[in-house]
Design an enzyme around this catalytic site. Structure first.
Site, PDB file in Angstrom:
ATOM      1  N   ASN A  13       0.861  -1.187   0.000  1.00  0.00           N
ATOM      2  CA  ASN A  13       0.000   0.000   0.000  1.00  0.00           C
ATOM      3  C   ASN A  13       0.899   1.238   0.000  1.00  0.00           C
ATOM      4  O   ASN A  13       1.486   1.579   1.021  1.00  0.00           O
ATOM      5  CB  ASN A  13      -0.884  -0.039   1.256  1.00  0.00           C
ATOM      6  CG  ASN A  13      -1.746   1.207   1.392  1.00  0.00           C
ATOM      7  OD1 ASN A  13      -1.859   2.001   0.458  1.00  0.00           O
ATOM      8  ND2 ASN A  13      -2.353   1.382   2.557  1.00  0.00           N
ATOM      9  N   LYS A  15      -0.026   4.259  -0.384  1.00  0.00           N
ATOM     10  CA  LYS A  15      -0.718   5.445   0.124  1.00  0.00           C
ATOM     11  C   LYS A  15      -0.500   6.626  -0.841  1.00  0.00           C
ATOM     12  O   LYS A  15      -0.465   6.412  -2.043  1.00  0.00           O
ATOM     13  CB  LYS A  15      -0.259   5.737   1.554  1.00  0.00           C
ATOM     14  CG  LYS A  15      -0.407   4.501   2.448  1.00  0.00           C
ATOM     15  CD  LYS A  15      -0.165   4.755   3.900  1.00  0.00           C
ATOM     16  CE  LYS A  15      -0.340   3.443   4.671  1.00  0.00           C
ATOM     17  NZ  LYS A  15      -0.194   3.597   6.103  1.00  0.00           N
ATOM     18  N   HIS A 102      -9.481   1.132   4.721  1.00  0.00           N
ATOM     19  CA  HIS A 102      -8.237   1.354   5.464  1.00  0.00           C
ATOM     20  C   HIS A 102      -8.507   2.343   6.609  1.00  0.00           C
ATOM     21  O   HIS A 102      -9.310   3.273   6.447  1.00  0.00           O
ATOM     22  CB  HIS A 102      -7.167   1.899   4.514  1.00  0.00           C
ATOM     23  CG  HIS A 102      -5.814   1.927   5.154  1.00  0.00           C
ATOM     24  ND1 HIS A 102      -5.431   2.921   6.013  1.00  0.00           N
ATOM     25  CD2 HIS A 102      -4.777   1.049   5.093  1.00  0.00           C
ATOM     26  CE1 HIS A 102      -4.202   2.665   6.439  1.00  0.00           C
ATOM     27  NE2 HIS A 102      -3.785   1.535   5.899  1.00  0.00           N
ATOM     28  N   GLU A 104      -6.998   4.795   7.630  1.00  0.00           N
ATOM     29  CA  GLU A 104      -6.807   6.215   7.283  1.00  0.00           C
ATOM     30  C   GLU A 104      -8.040   6.773   6.568  1.00  0.00           C
ATOM     31  O   GLU A 104      -8.378   7.945   6.734  1.00  0.00           O
ATOM     32  CB  GLU A 104      -5.530   6.378   6.442  1.00  0.00           C
ATOM     33  CG  GLU A 104      -4.288   6.218   7.312  1.00  0.00           C
ATOM     34  CD  GLU A 104      -3.060   5.712   6.575  1.00  0.00           C
ATOM     35  OE1 GLU A 104      -3.047   5.706   5.343  1.00  0.00           O
ATOM     36  OE2 GLU A 104      -2.105   5.294   7.269  1.00  0.00           O
ATOM     37  N   GLY A 178       2.207   2.390  10.946  1.00  0.00           N
ATOM     38  CA  GLY A 178       3.137   3.503  10.807  1.00  0.00           C
ATOM     39  C   GLY A 178       3.783   3.929  12.113  1.00  0.00           C
ATOM     40  O   GLY A 178       4.381   5.004  12.199  1.00  0.00           O
ATOM     41  N   SER A 225       3.265  -1.925  10.440  1.00  0.00           N
ATOM     42  CA  SER A 225       4.712  -1.890  10.688  1.00  0.00           C
ATOM     43  C   SER A 225       5.423  -3.198  10.317  1.00  0.00           C
ATOM     44  O   SER A 225       6.375  -3.602  10.977  1.00  0.00           O
ATOM     45  CB  SER A 225       5.004  -1.521  12.143  1.00  0.00           C
ATOM     46  OG  SER A 225       4.531  -0.212  12.416  1.00  0.00           O
TER      47      SER A 225
HETATM   48  P1  PGA Z   1       2.791   0.509   7.674  1.00  0.00           P
HETATM   49  O1  PGA Z   1       1.353   0.705   6.998  1.00  0.00           O
HETATM   50  O2  PGA Z   1       3.365  -0.769   7.130  1.00  0.00           O
HETATM   51  O3  PGA Z   1       3.567   1.719   7.246  1.00  0.00           O
HETATM   52  O4  PGA Z   1       2.568   0.434   9.151  1.00  0.00           O
HETATM   53  C1  PGA Z   1       0.495  -0.381   6.825  1.00  0.00           C
HETATM   54  C2  PGA Z   1      -0.820   0.117   6.321  1.00  0.00           C
HETATM   55  O5  PGA Z   1      -1.270   1.190   6.734  1.00  0.00           O
HETATM   56  O6  PGA Z   1      -1.466  -0.526   5.483  1.00  0.00           O
END
Ligand code: PGA
Length: 265
Positions: A13, A15, A102, A104, A178, A225
């Protein structure tokens, strides 16, 4: 629950990251790092919509699969919905997947479960596999209400068009996205087992068949993460069918190391 023998799925992803030139350069670097002839058919790349056409044109030949990061909840195909992209438009670009719900999107756009359910139904209608993200926040983890919350989320978001092939659940604890904090294996396995049971019950109900008629298991992947250091131990779990990778999928070297883990499995 048993994992099938297929290579684990890696969903990247991106983003809101990368431009035309930087995305192309990164993927070229990644391809160069891979040994000759390796198929990247377990990779689902979800870049910003602006990059999909160019990247599919140039990199689908390496067997990479592509997905959108979202689709419209208002219409399957077309309509007066400024800024939206429909599931059918993604399919038209040769996408096979779309990420839905997601955290977000839920946080910044206040997306609600009924909207997510509509998006997933449109995705199925267009022939896409929906990757539904679910995850609890830190409060829910700490007060112990997370399984109840996750069960309710599934019940409210999975439409009756869902089946074992067109729906993937990504368990993404919000406190692990994140932040550099990964859920530990005990936490991941507890939730994956729970999600597996809930999703199986729903899918069996929707298909109006009995559990005995199914040998299939739902795909439950983990995100939050994930990086080159922890990917191997997470993927070694029988409960984990794949990973959803954000930050670590943006860099060719880091992403290559994660992919290598799945080539060995
Ligand atoms: P991250 O994001 O690996 O940077 O924690 C994962 C995600 O939000 O899908």
């Amino acid at each position: 629950m048993q994992k099938n023998d297929k290579k684990p799925l890696i969903v990247a992803n991106w983003k809101m990251h990368k431009m035309l030139s930087s995305s192309k350069a990164m993927l070229q670097e990644l391809i160069q790092l891979m040994p000759n002839g390796v198929k990247l058919d377990n990779i689902v790349l979800c870049p910003p919509a602006t990059l999909l056409h160019m990247l599919i044109d140039q990199f689908a030949k390496f067997s990479i699969k592509f997905g959108g990061q979202d689709c419209s909840s208002f219409a399957a195909d077309e309509g007066a919905f400024t800024g939206d992209i429909s599931a059918t438009m993604l399919k038209d670009l040769a996408c096979e997947y779309v990420i839905i719900g997601h955290s977000e999107r839920r946080k910044y756009y206040q997306e609600q479960n009924n909207q997510l359910k509509a998006k997933i139904a449109y995705a199925h209608n267009a022939g896409l596999t929906a990757i539904l993200c679910v995850g609890e926040n830190l409060n829910q983890r700490e007060d112990g209400s997370y399984l109840k919350f996750l069960g309710q989320t599934l019940a409210e978001t999975i439409p009756d068009s869902a089946n074992f092939d067109n729906t993937i659940i990504a368990y993404e604890p919000i406190w692990a996205i994140g932040t550099g904090k990964t859920a530990n294996l005990i936490q991941i396995e507890e939730v994956h087992q729970f999600l597996n049971d809930k999703v199986t019950t729903l899918l069996v109900k929707y298909s109006q068949k009995t559990t005995q008629m199914f040998e299939q298991i739902p795909k439950i992947i983990y995100g939050g993460s994930v990086n080159a250091e922890n990917a191997e131990s997470i993927l070694a779990s029988k409960q984990v069918s794949g990973i959803l990778v954000g930050g670590a999928s943006l860099d060719a070297q880091k992403f290559y190391k994660i992919i290598q883990v799945t080539q060995k499995n």
